[in-house]
Design an enzyme around this catalytic site. Sequence first.
Site, short mmCIF file in Angstrom:
data_model
loop_
_atom_site.label_atom_id
_atom_site.label_comp_id
_atom_site.label_asym_id
_atom_site.label_seq_id
_atom_site.Cartn_x
_atom_site.Cartn_y
_atom_site.Cartn_z
N GLY A 141 32.36 40.77 44.48
CA GLY A 141 32.51 42.13 43.94
C GLY A 141 31.17 42.66 43.45
NE ARG A 155 35.83 40.46 47.65
CZ ARG A 155 35.66 40.26 46.35
NH1 ARG A 155 35.25 39.10 45.89
NH2 ARG A 155 35.88 41.21 45.49
CG ASP A 185 34.48 32.12 40.32
OD1 ASP A 185 34.53 33.12 41.04
OD2 ASP A 185 35.45 31.71 39.66
CB THR A 232 31.04 38.93 38.21
OG1 THR A 232 32.40 39.28 37.96
CG2 THR A 232 30.68 37.75 37.32
CG ASP A 237 35.98 40.06 36.33
OD1 ASP A 237 36.21 41.24 36.00
OD2 ASP A 237 36.36 39.56 37.39
CG ASP A 240 34.90 35.48 35.81
OD1 ASP A 240 33.73 35.80 36.09
OD2 ASP A 240 35.81 35.49 36.65
NE ARG A 244 43.46 40.30 40.35
CZ ARG A 244 42.64 40.77 41.28
NH1 ARG A 244 41.95 39.95 42.03
NH2 ARG A 244 42.49 42.05 41.46
P1 ATP Z 1 33.74 38.25 41.95
O1 ATP Z 1 33.87 37.35 40.73
O2 ATP Z 1 33.13 39.54 41.62
O3 ATP Z 1 35.00 38.34 42.75
P2 ATP Z 1 32.81 36.18 43.71
O4 ATP Z 1 31.46 35.68 44.03
O5 ATP Z 1 33.71 35.21 42.99
O6 ATP Z 1 32.65 37.52 42.92
P3 ATP Z 1 34.37 35.88 46.15
O7 ATP Z 1 34.91 36.91 47.09
O8 ATP Z 1 35.31 34.91 45.55
O9 ATP Z 1 33.54 36.68 45.04
O10 ATP Z 1 33.25 35.04 46.94
C1 ATP Z 1 32.22 35.69 47.66
C2 ATP Z 1 31.97 34.99 48.96
O11 ATP Z 1 31.56 33.62 48.70
C3 ATP Z 1 33.19 34.83 49.88
O12 ATP Z 1 33.43 35.99 50.63
C4 ATP Z 1 32.77 33.68 50.75
O13 ATP Z 1 31.90 34.10 51.77
C5 ATP Z 1 31.99 32.80 49.77
N1 ATP Z 1 32.88 31.75 49.28
C6 ATP Z 1 33.86 31.86 48.34
N2 ATP Z 1 34.53 30.71 48.20
C7 ATP Z 1 33.99 29.84 49.08
C8 ATP Z 1 34.25 28.48 49.45
N3 ATP Z 1 35.22 27.77 48.88
N4 ATP Z 1 33.46 27.91 50.42
C9 ATP Z 1 32.48 28.61 50.99
N5 ATP Z 1 32.20 29.90 50.72
C10 ATP Z 1 32.93 30.51 49.78
#
Ligand code: ATP
Length: 328
Positions: free
Chosen positions: A15, A76, A107, A130, A132, A134, A176
């Site tokens: 995000g 994503r 994360d 992020t 959040d 978190d 969330r």
């Molecule tokens: P936010 O907290 O704002 O949602 P985020 O980094 O947690 O941010 P995610 O969509 O969960 O957002 O993860 C971003 C990208 O990281 C995913 O689209 C994917 O490409 C990669 N990613 C997430 N989880 C995994 C995983 N288990 N293994 C490999 N790549 C991952």
Amino acid sequence: MNEPIKKIAVLTSGGDAPGMNAAIRAVVRACTYYRVECVGVYRGYQGLIEGDFEALSGRNVSNIINKGGTILKSARSEEFKTTEGRKKAYENLKKEGVGALVIIGGDGTFTGGLKFIHEFNFPVIGIPGTIDNDIYGTDRTIGYDTALNTVVEVIDKIRDTASSHNRLFFIEVMGRDAGFIALNSGIGAGAEEILIPEKNLGLERLVESLKASKEKGKTSSIVVVSEGDKIGKNVFELGDHIKEIFPDYDIRVSVLGHMQRGGSPSCRDRVLASRLGVAAVEHLLDRTSGVMVGITNNQVTTVGLNKAIKMNHDIDQELLKVAEITSV
Ligand code: ATP
């Protein structure tokens, strides 16, 4: 890991959050300062897989410190969750002559980064971006302060109309799995009740509290609800339920949604992003990898990416107490 790093890549993923541009700018300018090349990767991990790169110099990042969103776009990427996808990403980085990577995100982004390090022994450092808040290992994430200010500004406006019409407002904010936005914006905006995922208040307590507010002569009330609260009803169902109990209240529901992600970053987020961007480059050039740079007691610190994603950033009990005391 022993060859000198001549080129660093930077990407934003997950995000978007206000302040990501300030972090990109700091990474690029730190590279210029330390005389290494910098390349921007568009659309997060998907851009790594597709080789969507652009060389960035100090001047390419002029006039972005004040802009929300991310100039590098975010995405994503399901493909990056596969070994084949990550292999393509690694080959593209090698072909481009990139020796290290800065990942800005949450994360999920760090989980992907950790896998990448383990599979290819490629140096990676994370920056928490992020709204959040978190992530463990930093007092604040980039974007959180701006989101809080946005939410408080909106609740202030809603309060004007709530108090003019005897209204009870349920305001849903982002978070969330984490109630940082709800708790802090709720305190800052003077909410009567704050519902967060970390604490199961229960519907009865909410009803009791609203009754008590009414008896004390409060003519309007604001309840801030985190989208992941544990009451088990969505905010509209919650509004309907409360209406049955307080038929004379004019109940309104407001879901703030994506406006919380937008807008020009606050000064606090810009400074945080600048500090973490510089620190990320310095740590990579010092041969550090597999960590996230964060801020603890106003000092730049590092924490293992594995800890940043696995451990919880706990809600401050003192804040919960303050929320309770100040809403009597
Ligand atoms: P936010 O907290 O704002 O949602 P985020 O980094 O947690 O941010 P995610 O969509 O969960 O957002 O993860 C971003 C990208 O990281 C995913 O689209 C994917 O490409 C990669 N990613 C997430 N989880 C995994 C995983 N288990 N293994 C490999 N790549 C991952």
